[in-house]
Design an enzyme around this catalytic site. Structure first.
Site, short mmCIF file in Angstrom:
data_model
loop_
_atom_site.label_atom_id
_atom_site.label_comp_id
_atom_site.label_asym_id
_atom_site.label_seq_id
_atom_site.Cartn_x
_atom_site.Cartn_y
_atom_site.Cartn_z
N THR A 50 0.86 -1.18 0.00
CA THR A 50 0.00 0.00 0.00
C THR A 50 0.89 1.23 0.00
OG1 THR A 50 -0.09 0.28 2.40
CG2 THR A 50 -1.64 -1.28 1.43
N SER A 109 1.25 3.19 2.36
CA SER A 109 1.77 3.47 3.70
C SER A 109 2.69 2.38 4.20
CB SER A 109 0.61 3.62 4.70
OG SER A 109 -0.15 2.43 4.75
N CYS A 110 2.67 1.20 3.59
CA CYS A 110 3.45 0.09 4.10
C CYS A 110 4.09 -0.67 2.97
CB CYS A 110 2.56 -0.86 4.91
SG CYS A 110 3.43 -2.31 5.52
N GLY A 111 5.41 -0.78 3.00
CA GLY A 111 6.11 -1.46 1.93
C GLY A 111 6.37 -2.92 2.19
N CYS A 159 4.00 -5.01 3.88
CA CYS A 159 2.77 -5.69 4.28
C CYS A 159 2.69 -7.06 3.62
CB CYS A 159 1.55 -4.86 3.87
SG CYS A 159 1.51 -3.22 4.63
#
Length: 275
Positions: free
Chosen positions: A112, A114-116, A118
């Site tokens: 996403t 916001s998170c690489g 996940c």
């Protein structure tokens, strides 16, 4: 190529009353990365510098270590609502002899903005072995240099100035010279774009360099910096506990709360020189 900003009507309320206006938003679109025709990752990103992003992503995931590991990079047809090419699918062909990425059921490359990392099942899966460990890098950087970096980064955030909605990553020499700044809705994408730029310009490993990020210092950003051999990572906000742990393991200097004339050094203090 895709739009970096999108203009939308909004209703603004303030003590002066209500008014209608057009607001500029940071664009966010999916980018599917393929390797040799096989889907590898889908990331939500701000369009622009997608080839850099792809190269940086593959470098930080340990798929490639050199620009010569990629033979071609081309956009595939992706149709939008009006039949136009969306440029949201990028296929990279590995050079002969370069092993394909090892992607199994334990590794999910959906990311996403916001998170690489996940979807990665275990921390051991993301503690990648780097060919360019920053441990032992004799880089030294002065506090007086570090405290100038946030302002330099902000002045080069052109899209942020109009939208207020983007992260930024900047690569600097240890003397404070800015080399490249990239923006994106995803902080990890911004870093991948910087790393991709460095790879495509023959600068890997990034010895004697500082990576400056506009948000917090997460585990994933420390990992990406380590994979490129960056000895110093600085952030305007806080690091996470795992970020500090990984930075210490990798022999990296990690700096947080770099604001105004103050900063915190969490690891690798020997590289930071007092005024």
């Amino acid at each position: 190529m895709g739009r970096v900003t999108v203009r939308r009507p909004v209703i603004s309320f303030s003590p002066r009353g209500e008014r209608r206006k057009i607001d500029a938003l940071a664009a966010e679109e999916p980018l599917e990365l393929r390797v040799d025709g096989r889907a590898l990752a889908v990331t939500m990103r701000t369009p622009g510098q997608d080839v850099e992003l792809a190269h940086g992503f593959l470098l930080s995931e340990g798929v490639i270590t050199d620009l010569e590991d990629i033979s071609t990079a081309r956009f595939c047809e992706g149709t939008g609502p009006d039949g136009e090419n969306t440029y949201n699918v990028l296929d990279l062909a590995l050079a002969p002899g370069v092993p394909p990425p090892d992607v199994g059921v334990e590794r999910n490359f959906y990311t996403t903005s916001s998170c690489g990392v996940c979807g990665k099942a275990a921390l051991d899966a993301v503690r990648l072995k780097t060919s360019f460990s920053p441990a032992g890098d004799p880089c030294r950087v002065g506090v007086d240099v570090l405290t100038t970096l946030p302002d330099v980064l902000r002045t080069q955030q052109k899209v942020f100035a109009s939208t207020g909605g983007l992260h930024a990553a900047g690569l600097f020499t240890s003397s404070g010279e800015p080399l490249v700044v990239r923006e994106d809705v995803g902080r990890h994408n911004a870093v991948d774009k910087v790393l991709g730029w460095a790879l495509m310009n023959g600068r890997i490993p990034l010895r004697d360099h500082v990576l400056m990020v506009s948000g917090r210092a997460s585990f994933e950003l420390v990992q990406k910096a380590a994979m490129a051999g960056i000895p110093v990572l600085s952030a305007v906000s806080a690091p996470s506990s795992l970020a500090v742990e990984l930075a210490e393991e990798q022999g990296m200097t990690l700096i947080g709360f770099l604001r105004g004339d103050s900063l915190n050094v969490y690891t690798g203090a020997e590289r930071v020189e007092a005024p």
